[in-house]
Structures are given as C-alpha cells and as structure tokens.
Scaffold this motif. Structure first.
Motif, PDB file in Angstrom:
ATOM      1  N   SER A 189      65.981  44.446  65.182  1.00 13.62           N
ATOM      2  CA  SER A 189      66.882  43.325  65.486  1.00 13.62           C
ATOM      3  C   SER A 189      66.203  42.269  66.352  1.00 13.62           C
ATOM      4  O   SER A 189      66.757  41.203  66.590  1.00 13.62           O
ATOM      5  CB  SER A 189      68.135  43.835  66.209  1.00 13.62           C
ATOM      6  OG  SER A 189      67.801  44.351  67.500  1.00 13.62           O
ATOM      7  N   ASP A 191      63.260  39.462  67.587  1.00 12.71           N
ATOM      8  CA  ASP A 191      62.503  38.364  66.975  1.00 12.71           C
ATOM      9  C   ASP A 191      61.020  38.649  67.118  1.00 12.71           C
ATOM     10  O   ASP A 191      60.589  39.234  68.129  1.00 12.71           O
ATOM     11  CB  ASP A 191      62.848  37.041  67.679  1.00 12.71           C
ATOM     12  CG  ASP A 191      64.252  36.559  67.351  1.00 12.71           C
ATOM     13  OD1 ASP A 191      64.714  36.851  66.217  1.00 12.71           O
ATOM     14  OD2 ASP A 191      64.871  35.930  68.220  1.00 12.71           O
ATOM     15  N   ALA A 193      62.069  37.847  63.077  1.00 17.95           N
ATOM     16  CA  ALA A 193      62.819  38.595  62.079  1.00 17.95           C
ATOM     17  C   ALA A 193      61.865  39.308  61.125  1.00 17.95           C
ATOM     18  O   ALA A 193      60.888  38.735  60.663  1.00 17.95           O
ATOM     19  CB  ALA A 193      63.734  37.646  61.300  1.00 17.95           C
ATOM     20  N   GLN A 207      65.084  40.097  57.078  1.00 13.98           N
ATOM     21  CA  GLN A 207      65.172  38.650  57.296  1.00 13.98           C
ATOM     22  C   GLN A 207      66.345  38.032  56.549  1.00 13.98           C
ATOM     23  O   GLN A 207      67.043  37.150  57.080  1.00 13.98           O
ATOM     24  CB  GLN A 207      63.856  37.991  56.849  1.00 13.98           C
ATOM     25  CG  GLN A 207      62.659  38.428  57.685  1.00 13.98           C
ATOM     26  CD  GLN A 207      61.370  37.801  57.209  1.00 13.98           C
ATOM     27  OE1 GLN A 207      61.221  36.583  57.195  1.00 13.98           O
ATOM     28  NE2 GLN A 207      60.418  38.631  56.816  1.00 13.98           N
ATOM     29  N   ARG A 209      69.163  39.527  55.718  1.00 13.33           N
ATOM     30  CA  ARG A 209      70.425  39.965  56.314  1.00 13.33           C
ATOM     31  C   ARG A 209      70.762  39.172  57.568  1.00 13.33           C
ATOM     32  O   ARG A 209      71.924  39.122  57.981  1.00 13.33           O
ATOM     33  CB  ARG A 209      70.358  41.464  56.636  1.00 13.33           C
ATOM     34  CG  ARG A 209      70.443  42.358  55.392  1.00 13.33           C
ATOM     35  CD  ARG A 209      70.071  43.779  55.695  1.00 13.33           C
ATOM     36  NE  ARG A 209      70.070  44.590  54.467  1.00 13.33           N
ATOM     37  CZ  ARG A 209      69.376  45.707  54.317  1.00 13.33           C
ATOM     38  NH1 ARG A 209      68.641  46.167  55.330  1.00 13.33           N
ATOM     39  NH2 ARG A 209      69.421  46.371  53.176  1.00 13.33           N
ATOM     40  N   LYS A 210      69.763  38.573  58.201  1.00 13.75           N
ATOM     41  CA  LYS A 210      70.001  37.766  59.392  1.00 13.75           C
ATOM     42  C   LYS A 210      70.425  36.338  59.040  1.00 13.75           C
ATOM     43  O   LYS A 210      70.792  35.576  59.926  1.00 13.75           O
ATOM     44  CB  LYS A 210      68.735  37.720  60.253  1.00 13.75           C
ATOM     45  CG  LYS A 210      68.449  39.028  60.988  1.00 13.75           C
ATOM     46  CD  LYS A 210      67.325  38.853  61.991  1.00 13.75           C
ATOM     47  CE  LYS A 210      67.144  40.119  62.811  1.00 13.75           C
ATOM     48  NZ  LYS A 210      66.128  39.929  63.885  1.00 13.75           N
ATOM     49  N   ARG A 211      70.382  35.989  57.771  1.00 15.01           N
ATOM     50  CA  ARG A 211      70.770  34.639  57.353  1.00 15.01           C
ATOM     51  C   ARG A 211      72.243  34.598  56.978  1.00 15.01           C
ATOM     52  O   ARG A 211      72.889  35.637  56.783  1.00 15.01           O
ATOM     53  CB  ARG A 211      69.916  34.193  56.159  1.00 15.01           C
ATOM     54  CG  ARG A 211      68.429  34.116  56.499  1.00 15.01           C
ATOM     55  CD  ARG A 211      67.665  33.441  55.399  1.00 15.01           C
ATOM     56  NE  ARG A 211      66.282  33.258  55.813  1.00 15.01           N
ATOM     57  CZ  ARG A 211      65.536  32.235  55.466  1.00 15.01           C
ATOM     58  NH1 ARG A 211      66.040  31.273  54.717  1.00 15.01           N
ATOM     59  NH2 ARG A 211      64.288  32.138  55.863  1.00 15.01           N
TER      60      ARG A 211
END
Length: 490
Positions: A189, A191, A193, A207, A209-211
C-alpha cells in the motif's frame, strides 16, 4: 623415470613501460586528468609544469639575478645538506602532495564547498512510511525484513518461506505465513504504487486498483489478470475477440496499461549522472580541407622534479654511504624512473592517438567533409592497423574509448568501423548504409501493419542490396528494433 629435455620457446613479455602505456592508451580524456592527478600525488618526483612555474627560485628571489656573481648555488647546496632523506621517508602526511588546501591557500574563506542535493533512497522512503504505521514490535520487524528483501526494481522475489527463516535466524522472530502476507499487503500500500509485488502481473494490478475504477481501468484489470500473455505479445486481434471490444476501446485500455510503471523501485531512485563526453579530437572543415587537432587535455605539461634530480645526484656522489642512505638513494631513483616512464607514456599516447585518428580521417575523408552516412566507406581495424604499422589491438583500444568532435556531431571512433556489403553492381558499401535504409523504412511503415523481415529484405534487394533475411534480422537487432509483431500499434 626422470628425463631432461632442452626446449626453445619464443615468448613475448611486456615491460612495465609497455603495460603503463597500454593502460593510459585506453583511458578516455574525461578520466585522464584524474589519472594524472593520482600519479602526481603518488610520485613527488613528477611535477605539473603549470604549477611548478609558480615555485621557481626566480619567483622566490625576484630581486636577484641568477647570472649575478653574488647569486650562486651555495645556498642551494646548503639547503641540500640540511635536508635529511631519512626525515623525509618518515614524514607524515601533513604535506600531502596534491592536497586541495596547501600552505598558500589555508584560509577558510577561500574554501568553497559544493552543495550536495539530499534525496532519500528508495529503501529509506519505504522505511519512513513504515515508521508512520501503528504496528506491534513483531509486525514492525516483519515489515523491515520485507523491505530489506526487495530488489532494486521494487519486487519481492524471495519466497515467503525464506523470509520466515530469515526472521527466525537473524532477528529471533517466529512468524507464521499469514502474518508475513498481512504485512506484505501493508508494504504494497506504500508509495510508489506497485512496490512489494512478487511478479509483473501483481505489480500492474496493485497500481490499477489504486486508480479510479472507471470502465477503462476495470477492463485494463481484466486484461492484466486474464490476458497478460496476449497483451505482452501484442495479439490484439485475439484480445478484441475475447473481450468483445473494437479497436478504439482496446486502444484506450492498452494506453491505460502503458501508463503503469513495471519497475516501481526506479521511480524513487536517485538519478544517476550522465557520463560526460569530452572529445579527444577535433576535426574542422576549412573550405574543403580537413584539419585534425588533439584535445589539449591529452597533452599535459609534465616534467621530472629538478629538486629530486639534484637530490639524487648529491647523495649519489656522497663517498660514505650507510645502509639508510643507500635505501634513500634507491627510493629517490625509483621515483625518478617512474616519473620518466610516465612522461614517456603520456607522450607516446599522444603520438598514437594522433597517428590513428589521422589515418581514420584520411580513410573516411569524404564522410568527414559531408557527414553523410552514405559516404562512409567499409573499414575494419586491420585497414587502419596496416596503414599506421601497429597492432590491431592498439587500434581497438583507441577506437573503443575515444571520441571525435566534428561539425555535425561528436562520435565514438568505433562507430566509423563497419563491414562491407557488396551490391548487385559489384560496388562495396558500408553496412551502416544498409542500417540507415532499414531505419528509414521502419520509421515510415504503417504501425498497424509493420514490415516483416522478409518484406524488408525485398525492399533492400530492389535497391540493389543483395543480403539475406537473417542478415536483416541481425542488423535490426543491433539497432534495438523489435520484430514486426512487437512494433504493432492500434
């Protein structure tokens, strides 16, 4: 049973001077200055003439004429007598040769320090993020072990079982697999990502899933999760059929995936300095006549120290010599010989560089006049070696590490060497000309239908270059151009 045989062998051994010359010859100009400074610091019998002129006796006694009868060598001789070589040999490093700050520049105000940009490394950044997470002591140690096990690309390539063993043996922490996996999710989780992924697929999914979960991102996740092999091989037709998408929709998905970073560890790395290129030669064109000059940095003004020479002559003439004095004389002589060898090697380096580059310039005269690759003649190391009467290995050492500045760019000498390609007309041309045509053809191709190697071979044959398809593939790979399928774009 023992036998005695008499054999005659012809062996070639390099002298210390030859070894020193070979090492100096392959040193690029950007490193030559450092190499000379190292030699000046290591050998006090060697002097830089530009610095030595500031310490001449005439500068120390400006009002005294050396030709004056009252000005003789008695003072110098007295100084020599007072100088104890044993004291010099036992002297500490207070007067270090080549020191940045000497007795003449000791003022703190004159010392200019170069500011250094402070930037945290990739692992320091992850550790700082771990420090901010409220964790138990055990979980914190597991997190530290995971961060320390990441490679430079930001991936965790060690098996979880190996991590558990490392924790037990190195930190006396006994963890279960579930505990390590939970901490791995915490690291993932962080940075940048994608950090902490165990393979490329997991890295891209982290990456995505973080968008924001837009329709394009959701389809991109499906492609990465289920059709990554087809995506990497650019089987776009199969993807369109499998995902029931048209070309425009697939293009948006592909562009979304291409925005991701496959190596998250590089994103926070300290930018490495680009290698500074200092040309060894300069070629100028004066109304159709080429002039070759050697970079002044390749011709330093060095000389043997006069004081060391006088010191050696003085102690060598001493009638009574004990063991310590003999050792001192031997030490001074060794330094003097080393200085002479180094100066000779630098001069020989200059002569070899000029001789080699002059031959290359004359061989490729038309090219250096125009800068057109089509005027580049086929040339191999043996062609130049035969012209200058030197070994091929010598030419190779010069060509592999030296640069020349022309009116149309700065080039490595190695780039002027190429094999010959015979055309249908019987004329021999450089293979660089063929590579140039290949590059132009691939640059103009329709990226939706890239030219295969067979088609490129046909184009070259139409232009009179009769070469095989495998040769075309070899030249394409040498230019780092992928095969047609991997050049395909939507």
């Amino acid at each position: 049973m023992l036998r005695q045989n008499l054999q005659q062998k012809l062996l070639q051994k390099l002298s210390p001077q030859q070894i020193q010359f070979i090492k100096l010859l392959q040193v690029p100009t950007v490193s030559l200055d450092t190499r000379i400074k190292e030699e000046l610091e290591d050998n006090p019998a060697l002097e830089d003439l530009s610095l030595a002129n500031m310490n001449e006796p005439t500068e120390e006694y400006p009002d005294r004429d050396p030709d004056d009868d009252n000005f003789n060598s008695e003072d110098t001789q007295e100084t020599m007598d007072e100088f104890n070589v044993d004291d010099y040999l036992q002297e500490d490093n207070l007067n270090d040769y080549g020191s940045k700050y000497d007795q003449n520049g000791d003022d703190d105000d004159d010392r200019k320090e170069i500011p250094i940009a402070i930037q945290s490394s990739f692992f320091e950044s992850l550790q700082a993020q771990l420090d901010l997470v409220p964790l138990s002591d055990k979980d914190f140690r597991i997190g530290q072990q995971i961060i320390g096990s990441l490679d430079d690309d930001g991936y965790l390539r060690r098996p979880i079982g190996s991590l558990i063993d490392d924790l037990a043996f190195s930190q006396n922490v006994f963890a279960e697999e579930d505990e390590v996996l939970e901490m791995l999710k915490v690291i993932q989780s962080f940075d940048p990502a994608g950090v902490g992924a165990r393979d490329l697929q997991e890295c891209l999914l982290i990456q995505l899933r973080k968008r924001d979960h837009t329709p394009v991102v959701q389809k991109a996740m499906i492609v990465v999760e289920e059709y990554l092999d087809e995506f990497t091989k650019k089987h776009y037709d199969k993807l369109e059929r499998s995902l029931n998408m048209d070309s425009e929709e697939l293009k948006d998905v592909v562009n979304e995936i291409l925005k991701l970073n496959p190596k998250p560890g590089d994103s926070n790395a300290v930018t490495t300095k680009q290698l500074q290129i200092i040309p060894d030669f300069h070629i100028s064109n004066n109304d159709g006549v080429l002039f070759l000059t050697l970079n002044s940095q390749n011709a330093p003004e060095l000389r043997v120290s006069r004081s060391y020479q006088e010191m050696f002559e003085h102690y060598d003439k001493t009638s009574q010599k004990d063991k310590k004095l003999k050792e001192a004389v031997q030490f001074v002589k060794q330094k003097l010989d080393s200085a002479k060898w180094f100066i000779d090697a630098i001069k020989q380096r200059q002569q070899t560089l000029l001789k080699t580059m002059n031959s290359i310039m004359n061989y490729q005269y038309e090219y250096f006049l125009t800068g057109d690759d089509k005027n580049l003649r086929p040339m191999i190391l043996k062609d130049i070696a035969d012209r200058i009467g030197m070994d091929i290995s010598t030419v190779s050492r010069v060509a592999n590490s030296k640069y020349v500045q022309t009116e149309f760019g700065t080039f490595l000498l190695k780039s002027f060497f190429s094999e010959a390609i015979q055309m249908d007309s019987g004329e021999e041309v450089s293979n660089k000309e063929v590579k140039k045509i290949l590059e132009e053809c691939i640059g103009k191709e329709d990226k939706r239908r890239p030219l295969a190697d067979e088609k490129l071979t046909e184009i070259l044959k139409e232009k009179g270059y009769n070469i095989a398809r495998r040769t075309v593939a070899k030249y394409r790979e040498a230019m780092n151009i992928p095969v047609a399928r991997l050049r395909k774009e939507l």
